[in-house]
Design a protein around this motif. Structure first.
Motif, PDB file in Angstrom:
ATOM      1  N   UNK A 192      44.813  40.965  52.833  1.00 43.98           N
ATOM      2  CA  UNK A 192      45.209  42.123  52.040  1.00 43.98           C
ATOM      3  C   UNK A 192      44.413  43.357  52.378  1.00 43.98           C
ATOM      4  N   UNK A 193      43.144  43.169  52.687  1.00 41.70           N
ATOM      5  CA  UNK A 193      42.272  44.298  53.022  1.00 41.70           C
ATOM      6  C   UNK A 193      42.719  44.964  54.313  1.00 41.70           C
ATOM      7  N   UNK A 194      42.999  44.169  55.333  1.00 41.84           N
ATOM      8  CA  UNK A 194      43.389  44.746  56.617  1.00 41.84           C
ATOM      9  C   UNK A 194      44.747  45.443  56.509  1.00 41.84           C
ATOM     10  N   UNK A 195      45.553  45.021  55.505  1.00 40.05           N
ATOM     11  CA  UNK A 195      46.869  45.630  55.289  1.00 40.05           C
ATOM     12  C   UNK A 195      46.795  46.844  54.370  1.00 40.05           C
ATOM     13  N   UNK A 196      45.585  47.187  53.914  1.00 41.33           N
ATOM     14  CA  UNK A 196      45.410  48.382  53.096  1.00 41.33           C
ATOM     15  C   UNK A 196      45.974  48.275  51.691  1.00 41.33           C
ATOM     16  N   UNK A 199      43.608  47.322  44.887  1.00 38.96           N
ATOM     17  CA  UNK A 199      42.628  46.367  44.351  1.00 38.96           C
ATOM     18  C   UNK A 199      43.296  45.201  43.629  1.00 38.96           C
ATOM     19  N   UNK A 200      44.366  45.487  42.873  1.00 43.35           N
ATOM     20  CA  UNK A 200      45.030  44.427  42.107  1.00 43.35           C
ATOM     21  C   UNK A 200      45.654  43.387  43.039  1.00 43.35           C
ATOM     22  N   UNK A 201      46.259  43.841  44.111  1.00 44.64           N
ATOM     23  CA  UNK A 201      46.873  42.911  45.066  1.00 44.64           C
ATOM     24  C   UNK A 201      45.808  42.075  45.766  1.00 44.64           C
ATOM     25  N   UNK A 202      44.727  42.722  46.166  1.00 45.77           N
ATOM     26  CA  UNK A 202      43.651  41.979  46.845  1.00 45.77           C
ATOM     27  C   UNK A 202      43.016  40.952  45.908  1.00 45.77           C
ATOM     28  N   UNK A 203      42.899  41.301  44.611  1.00 43.76           N
ATOM     29  CA  UNK A 203      42.357  40.331  43.646  1.00 43.76           C
ATOM     30  C   UNK A 203      43.317  39.153  43.477  1.00 43.76           C
ATOM     31  N   UNK A 204      44.621  39.434  43.469  1.00 47.93           N
ATOM     32  CA  UNK A 204      45.607  38.358  43.359  1.00 47.93           C
ATOM     33  C   UNK A 204      45.497  37.399  44.543  1.00 47.93           C
ATOM     34  N   UNK A 205      45.330  37.959  45.733  1.00 46.13           N
ATOM     35  CA  UNK A 205      45.181  37.133  46.930  1.00 46.13           C
ATOM     36  C   UNK A 205      43.899  36.304  46.853  1.00 46.13           C
ATOM     37  N   UNK A 206      42.805  36.960  46.444  1.00 50.08           N
ATOM     38  CA  UNK A 206      41.526  36.256  46.285  1.00 50.08           C
ATOM     39  C   UNK A 206      41.672  35.116  45.282  1.00 50.08           C
ATOM     40  N   UNK A 207      42.286  35.400  44.130  1.00 49.10           N
ATOM     41  CA  UNK A 207      42.408  34.387  43.063  1.00 49.10           C
ATOM     42  C   UNK A 207      43.255  33.208  43.526  1.00 49.10           C
ATOM     43  N   UNK A 208      44.295  33.489  44.298  1.00 51.13           N
ATOM     44  CA  UNK A 208      45.107  32.396  44.841  1.00 51.13           C
ATOM     45  C   UNK A 208      44.247  31.495  45.726  1.00 51.13           C
ATOM     46  N   UNK A 209      43.505  32.089  46.653  1.00 44.03           N
ATOM     47  CA  UNK A 209      42.668  31.306  47.560  1.00 44.03           C
ATOM     48  C   UNK A 209      41.595  30.526  46.827  1.00 44.03           C
ATOM     49  N   UNK A 305      49.298  29.348  41.887  1.00 42.98           N
ATOM     50  CA  UNK A 305      50.676  29.853  41.916  1.00 42.98           C
ATOM     51  C   UNK A 305      50.829  31.090  41.032  1.00 42.98           C
ATOM     52  N   UNK A 306      50.220  31.054  39.853  1.00 39.45           N
ATOM     53  CA  UNK A 306      50.326  32.182  38.923  1.00 39.45           C
ATOM     54  C   UNK A 306      49.679  33.437  39.481  1.00 39.45           C
ATOM     55  N   UNK A 307      48.635  33.270  40.288  1.00 42.64           N
ATOM     56  CA  UNK A 307      47.924  34.426  40.845  1.00 42.64           C
ATOM     57  C   UNK A 307      48.840  35.283  41.707  1.00 42.64           C
ATOM     58  N   UNK A 308      49.876  34.679  42.273  1.00 39.72           N
ATOM     59  CA  UNK A 308      50.782  35.412  43.161  1.00 39.72           C
ATOM     60  C   UNK A 308      51.924  36.097  42.419  1.00 39.72           C
ATOM     61  N   UNK A 309      51.918  36.047  41.090  1.00 45.03           N
ATOM     62  CA  UNK A 309      53.029  36.599  40.312  1.00 45.03           C
ATOM     63  C   UNK A 309      53.300  38.065  40.623  1.00 45.03           C
ATOM     64  N   UNK A 310      52.252  38.853  40.877  1.00 42.69           N
ATOM     65  CA  UNK A 310      52.492  40.285  41.094  1.00 42.69           C
ATOM     66  C   UNK A 310      52.910  40.615  42.530  1.00 42.69           C
ATOM     67  N   UNK A 311      52.889  39.606  43.408  1.00 42.46           N
ATOM     68  CA  UNK A 311      53.353  39.814  44.788  1.00 42.46           C
ATOM     69  C   UNK A 311      54.882  39.744  44.798  1.00 42.46           C
ATOM     70  N   UNK A 312      55.563  40.714  45.396  1.00 44.69           N
ATOM     71  CA  UNK A 312      57.032  40.662  45.453  1.00 44.69           C
ATOM     72  C   UNK A 312      57.527  39.372  46.111  1.00 44.69           C
ATOM     73  N   UNK A 313      58.633  38.858  45.607  1.00 41.56           N
ATOM     74  CA  UNK A 313      59.191  37.621  46.154  1.00 41.56           C
ATOM     75  C   UNK A 313      59.618  37.824  47.609  1.00 41.56           C
ATOM     76  N   UNK A 314      59.275  36.848  48.423  1.00 37.23           N
ATOM     77  CA  UNK A 314      59.629  36.858  49.843  1.00 37.23           C
ATOM     78  C   UNK A 314      59.335  35.470  50.393  1.00 37.23           C
TER      79      UNK A 314
END
Length: 332
Positions: A192-196, A199-209, A305-314
Motif C-alpha cells: 500500500x505504501x509503494x502505491x501511495x 493511512x486508512x487503507x495502509x492500516x487495513x492492509x497491515x491489520x489483514x496481514x 477478512x474484516x480488515x479488508x472491508x474498506x478495500x473496493x471489491x475486486x
C-alpha cells in the motif's frame, strides 16, 4: 488437511493472477542471492529458496500493491525483500532450534553447518536492505526495518518464554506477532505504501496481514499436536523442543497438581520419556484446549477478512479473503 490437499487453493489462484510479477521476483531473487566471491551463499540460499515454498509473503506484497493500483516496478523489489527476510529468519531459526527438517527436506545447517546458515542469513538480511533502499522510499525502509527488528525481538522473547510455565496467553500472542505476523503485516503494508495509499487503507492492509499471520501460526502450533508429516515437520516437534504454545499454556493453566508436575518435568526441565507426547496430547484433549485454540484461529481469520472491508471489491481482494479461510481450513 494440509495446504496442498485442500480442494481449493487460493495461494495458487494468487500465483496465477500474479504470474508475471512472480517471474520477475524469482529472477531478482536469483540475481541478488548470487555472490562473486563466496559460492556457498547461493548454494545455501538456493536450497531453501527453491525448496518448493509457496512464496506466500512476497505474494502478499504483490497483491497489496496491485490491489491498490500500483503500476511501477518497485513492488517486485519489495516482494524479493520480504522473501529474503523470511529466508534469513528460517536459516537462523533452524540453527536456534537445532532443526533437521524444513519443507520436508534436510535443513541447511544439517547439510552444511550452523556457521554457514547464520552467515548466509546475515548476507540475505544485508541484500534485503539494499533492495529496500532502491525503492527510494524512507517509509518503506522504516516499515521493513521495524518488521526485521520485531521478528528478532519475538524470537528472543520466545527463548525466555518458551519453557517458562508462567508464560501467559498475552505473551504467546506477543511472540507470534513478532516471529510470524510482523512480516505478514509489513508485506501487506509496503504494498500500500509503494502505491501511495492513504493511512486508512495502509492500516487495513497491515491489520489483514497481522491477523492472517497470527491465525497462520496458531494453526501451525495446533498441527504440531495433531498434524501429519505433510506439513513438513514431525508431530510433537514443539513438545520435544519444549515450546509453550497456546494449547499447552491453557492446559497448564487448567492443570491439577499431578498434571502440573508432568508439565514441569517435560517442558520446564526437559526430562522427557517415552509416552510423554501421547500423555501431553491426552491432557490437551481432557481440558478442551485444542478446540478452544482452534476457535481462536478461526476468530483471527475473521478479523483478517474484516480488515479488508474498506478495500473496493475486486478479484485480488476476493483471493485474499479466501486465503484467510484457507489458512484455517487445515484445522476444520
Amino acid at each position: 488437511m494440509s495446504l496442498d490437499t485442500a480442494a481449493t487453493k487460493p495461494h495458487e489462484q494468487l500465483a496465477a493472477a500474479l504470474a508475471d510479477d512472480l517471474t520477475a521476483v524469482n529472477a531478482l531473487i536469483r540475481e541478488r542471492m548470487a555472490s562473486k566471491h563466496a559460492p556457498r551463499i547461493p548454494e545455501v540460499t538456493a536450497h531453501l529458496v527453491e525448496a518448493g515454498g509457496k512464496r506466500l509473503r512476497p505474494m502478499l506484497t504483490l497483491a497489496a500493491a496491485r490491489m491498490c493500483g500500483y503500476e511501477g516496478p518497485y513492488h517486485v523489489h519489495l516482494a524479493a525483500t520480504v522473501e529474503f527476510i523470511h529466508t534469513a529468519t528460517l536459516l537462523h531459526d533452524d540453527v536456534v532450534d537445532e532443526s533437521q527438517q524444513r519443507r520436508g527436506r534436510p535443513t541447511a545447517n544439517l547439510l552444511w553447518d550452523n556457521t554457514s546458515s547464520v552467515l548466509v542469513g546475515d548476507y540475505l538480511f544485508a541484500r534485503s536492505f539494499q533492495l529496500m533502499v532502491e525503492t527510494g522510499s524512507l517509509r518503506v525502509l522504516d516499515i521493513l526495518a521495524n518488521a526485521s527488528a520485531t521478528i528478532a525481538e519475538g524470537e528472543v522473547l520466545q527463548l525466555t518464554a518458551a519453557s517458562d510455565l508462567a508464560t501467559t496467553e498475552e505473551t504467546y500472542i506477543q511472540v507470534v506477532r513478532g516471529k510470524t505476523a510482523a512480516l505478514f503485516s509489513a508485506a501487506m503494508e509496503v504494498g500500500g505504501e509503494i502505491a501511495g495509499q492513504d493511512a486508512a487503507t495502509k492500516k487495513a492492509l497491515f491489520d489483514y496481514g497481522d491477523a492472517l499471520g497470527i491465525s497462520f501460526q496458531i494453526v501451525d502450533d495446533l498441527l504440531d499436536y495433531g498434524g501429519t508429516k505433510a506439513i513438513g515437520k514431525n508431530t510433537g516437534d514443539d513438545f520435544r523442543e519444549r515450546k509453550l504454545t497456546l494449547p499447552v499454556i491453557r492446559a497448564v493453566a487448567a492443570a491439577d497438581a499431578e498434571e502440573r508436575a508432568f508439565w514441569e518435568r517435560t517442558i520446564q526441565k526437559g526430562r522427557q520419556e517415552d509416552g510423554d507426547l501421547d500423555h501431553a496430547i491426552a491432557l490437551l484433549a481432557k481440558h478442551g484446549t485444542m478446540e478452544a485454540t482452534r476457535q481462536d484461529a478461526l476468530d483471527w481469520a475473521e478479523k483478517a477478512k474484516s480488515a479488508l472491508d474498506l478495500i473496493p471489491d475486486q478479484p485480488l481482494k476476493t483471493m485474499l479473503v479466501d486465503l484467510a479461510d484457507y489458512v484455517v481450513a487445515r484445522i476444520t
